[in-house]
Design an enzyme around this catalytic site. Structure first.
Site, mmCIF file in Angstrom:
data_model
loop_
_atom_site.group_PDB
_atom_site.id
_atom_site.type_symbol
_atom_site.label_atom_id
_atom_site.label_comp_id
_atom_site.label_asym_id
_atom_site.label_seq_id
_atom_site.Cartn_x
_atom_site.Cartn_y
_atom_site.Cartn_z
ATOM 1 N N ARG A 78 0.841 -1.212 0.000
ATOM 2 C CA ARG A 78 0.000 0.000 0.000
ATOM 3 C C ARG A 78 0.870 1.253 0.000
ATOM 4 O O ARG A 78 0.562 2.245 -0.639
ATOM 5 C CB ARG A 78 -0.960 0.004 1.196
ATOM 6 C CG ARG A 78 -1.696 1.333 1.364
ATOM 7 C CD ARG A 78 -3.031 1.235 2.089
ATOM 8 N NE ARG A 78 -3.009 0.456 3.310
ATOM 9 C CZ ARG A 78 -2.432 0.832 4.461
ATOM 10 N NH1 ARG A 78 -1.822 1.994 4.552
ATOM 11 N NH2 ARG A 78 -2.471 0.039 5.513
ATOM 12 N N TYR A 130 -15.363 15.675 -18.228
ATOM 13 C CA TYR A 130 -15.642 14.240 -18.194
ATOM 14 C C TYR A 130 -16.768 13.978 -17.179
ATOM 15 O O TYR A 130 -16.774 14.558 -16.075
ATOM 16 C CB TYR A 130 -14.363 13.512 -17.783
ATOM 17 C CG TYR A 130 -14.537 12.026 -17.676
ATOM 18 C CD1 TYR A 130 -14.712 11.244 -18.812
ATOM 19 C CD2 TYR A 130 -14.545 11.392 -16.443
ATOM 20 C CE1 TYR A 130 -14.888 9.881 -18.712
ATOM 21 C CE2 TYR A 130 -14.705 10.025 -16.335
ATOM 22 C CZ TYR A 130 -14.880 9.277 -17.475
ATOM 23 O OH TYR A 130 -15.053 7.931 -17.363
ATOM 24 N N ASP A 204 -6.535 17.822 -16.601
ATOM 25 C CA ASP A 204 -6.806 16.439 -16.996
ATOM 26 C C ASP A 204 -6.312 16.296 -18.434
ATOM 27 O O ASP A 204 -6.897 16.850 -19.357
ATOM 28 C CB ASP A 204 -8.322 16.181 -16.902
ATOM 29 C CG ASP A 204 -8.700 14.774 -17.323
ATOM 30 O OD1 ASP A 204 -7.938 14.143 -18.080
ATOM 31 O OD2 ASP A 204 -9.781 14.311 -16.903
ATOM 32 N N LYS A 229 -6.722 4.930 -20.775
ATOM 33 C CA LYS A 229 -6.885 5.347 -22.173
ATOM 34 C C LYS A 229 -5.567 5.187 -22.954
ATOM 35 O O LYS A 229 -5.085 4.086 -23.057
ATOM 36 C CB LYS A 229 -7.400 6.784 -22.206
ATOM 37 C CG LYS A 229 -8.544 7.069 -21.214
ATOM 38 C CD LYS A 229 -9.847 6.422 -21.609
ATOM 39 C CE LYS A 229 -10.894 6.467 -20.505
ATOM 40 N NZ LYS A 229 -11.293 7.810 -20.069
HETATM 41 C C1 LIG Z 1 -11.777 8.138 -18.737
HETATM 42 C C2 LIG Z 1 -11.512 9.500 -18.263
HETATM 43 C C3 LIG Z 1 -11.367 9.777 -16.908
HETATM 44 C C4 LIG Z 1 -11.556 8.729 -15.832
HETATM 45 O O1 LIG Z 1 -10.643 7.704 -15.925
HETATM 46 P P1 LIG Z 1 -10.963 6.211 -15.412
HETATM 47 O O2 LIG Z 1 -9.657 5.520 -15.609
HETATM 48 O O3 LIG Z 1 -12.074 5.705 -16.267
HETATM 49 O O4 LIG Z 1 -11.375 6.318 -13.997
HETATM 50 C C5 LIG Z 1 -11.100 11.083 -16.533
HETATM 51 N N1 LIG Z 1 -10.993 12.070 -17.444
HETATM 52 C C6 LIG Z 1 -11.120 11.834 -18.764
HETATM 53 C C7 LIG Z 1 -10.969 12.965 -19.730
HETATM 54 C C8 LIG Z 1 -11.393 10.559 -19.218
HETATM 55 O O5 LIG Z 1 -11.571 10.338 -20.505
#
Ligand SMILES: *Cc1c(COP(=O)(O)O)cnc(C)c1O
Length: 433
Positions: A78, A130, A204, A229
């Protein structure tokens, strides 16, 4: 005798495991020569005892200590794990950061960042965020006494009016998804810091990945993204990454990860490490395909949103910050039913949420990823109901265009004439028959 007293007696031994040392050491990028990003993605160094080419998966919860007082670099997964540390050090280089932290999902990354907030703090966020981010911010405003201002961040001057001494976090996303609007990171970071030097600007960066944009170099304090992603690229894991230059800030974020236990697991760290090595070739091919597809759709007469196209109203702003246009684009048909038919008629393009994967995806945001936003808000934000989002993969581009062309014809979105194929102008009352 309490565990604490016993611990004192035995030296520094932490019987309950509540007082673990802050391992791993900060993930500092290697000093010395920096290579081009394409090289850094695949070039790694680690201290594995057998010099394994691929960093091993340390699938263990605990690590034996050399003395009663601890003494080993790792003690509990952890708090720190060699596979995760290796990934974090590697990503810190790629994200142009002094420290990188990896957690169990993109939303976990956002959650960790949000723990910097205290009741009464204000957050300024975009209005085309998002969906999961929206949901978490909403929760913080109803349960955490956090004031959230959702505003159109595409004009930095809109932000100015909202920054004050209570502003703790300015949260940006660029390009936005699915409207592909561009947000001026340097201008917003500058004006936010001018008005309130303690305000943190977080970006982000999921839509572009560090291959194409480094928000920290553009004035942001924190950059984070979903490793689910582009970084992983195969839709076979979930991960989130956070990067900062300020090491004290990094320590605060690490505290939450260690305290809450959302650090990325050893196996997922290993998988993500593997994915990152091919980010360069994947993204190059995905972008090239996306550019051709965007051009095909625009030439056919559709309204296309993609920062690779000259017609994008913020083309120059995008290219002043980024090294590429990414592989997500959206287009409108002018007719919701026709859009739905196109999505259903496509075969090669899988109907799925998410993006960044090696295979191509198609979706209708208002019906899928953004369905949780109510119709009224969608209208206020100009989120067209007929919008189709394409997330382009690495397939043969001719196959992708052929499949799309067939879907457009089947759905009745285009008219075929000896001159070629033209989008039907539904807005002008034109119909197929
Ligand atoms: C998918 C996504 C997230 C969240 O990510 P997860 O791995 O699905 O929790 C946050 N911001 C954007 C722009 C995303 O496309």
């Amino acid at each position: 005798m309490s565990a604490e007293e016993l611990g004192k007696k035995l030296g520094k031994l932490d019987i309950d495991g509540n007082n673990l040392p802050p391992s791993p050491a900060p993930s500092t990028p290697r000093n010395g020569k920096r290579y081009a990003l394409a090289t850094e993605l695949v070039y790694t160094e680690h201290g594995d005892q057998y010099n394994a080419s691929s960093m091993p998966i340390y699938q263990t919860a605990t690590f034996k200590q050399t003395s009663g007082a601890g003494g080993s670099e790792y003690d509990y997964t952890r708090s720190g794990n060699p596979t995760r540390s290796h990934l974090e050090k590697h990503l810190a280089k790629i994200m142009s950061a002094n420290r990188c932290l990896t957690v169990s999902s993109g939303m976990a990354a956002m959650d960790v960042i949000s723990r910097l907030l205290r009741p009464g703090d204000e957050v300024i966020a975009g209005d085309d965020l998002y969906g999961g981010t929206n949901r978490l911010l909403k929760y913080l405003s109803t349960h955490g006494d956090i004031v959230v201002h959702h505003i159109d961040t595409t004009n930095p001057e809109n932000v100015r009016g909202y920054v004050n001494d209570k502003t703790k976090l300015v949260l940006l996303e660029t390009p936005t998804n699915p409207l592909i609007k561009i947000v001026d990171i340097p201008s917003i970071a500058r004006l936010a810091h001018e008005i309130n030097p303690n305000a943190l600007v977080a970006v982000d960066n999921t839509m572009l990945s560090p291959l194409l944009q480094n928000p920290l170099d553009l004035g942001a304090d924190i950059t984070y993204e979903s490793g689910t992603k582009y970084l992983s690229g195969h839709h076979d894991l979930m991960a989130g990454v956070i990067a900062v230059n300020n090491l004290q800030l990094g320590e605060k974020l690490y505290f939450t990860i260690n305290a809450s236990g959302c650090g990325l697991s050893p196996f997922d760290s290993w998988l993500l490490m593997r994915g990152v090595k091919t980010l360069g070739v994947r993204m190059e091919k995905q972008q090239a395909n996306a550019m051709r597809i965007a051009t095909f759709l625009e030439d056919t007469g559709f309204r296309v949103r993609y920062p690779g196209l000259r017609s994008h109203p913020q083309y120059d702003l995008h290219w002043s910050m980024a090294r590429g246009a990414g592989a997500v684009l959206s287009f409108e048909t002018g007719n919701v039913d026709v859009s739905e038919k196109i999505v259903e008629a496509a075969r090669l393009w899988a109907i799925s949420v998410s993006f960044g994967c090696v295979n191509s995806l198609i979706s209708m945001p208002t019906r899928m990823s953004h369905a949780s936003i109510d119709a009224k808000t969608r209208k206020e934000r100009n989120l067209a109901e007929d919008l189709i989002r394409l997330c382009v993969g690495i397939e043969d581009c001719e196959d992708l265009i052929d499949d799309l062309r067939t879907a457009l014809v089947k759905a009745g979105a285009v008219r075929i004439s000896p001159d070629g194929m033209r989008a039907i102008d539904f807005a002008a009352g034109e119909t197929l028959l």
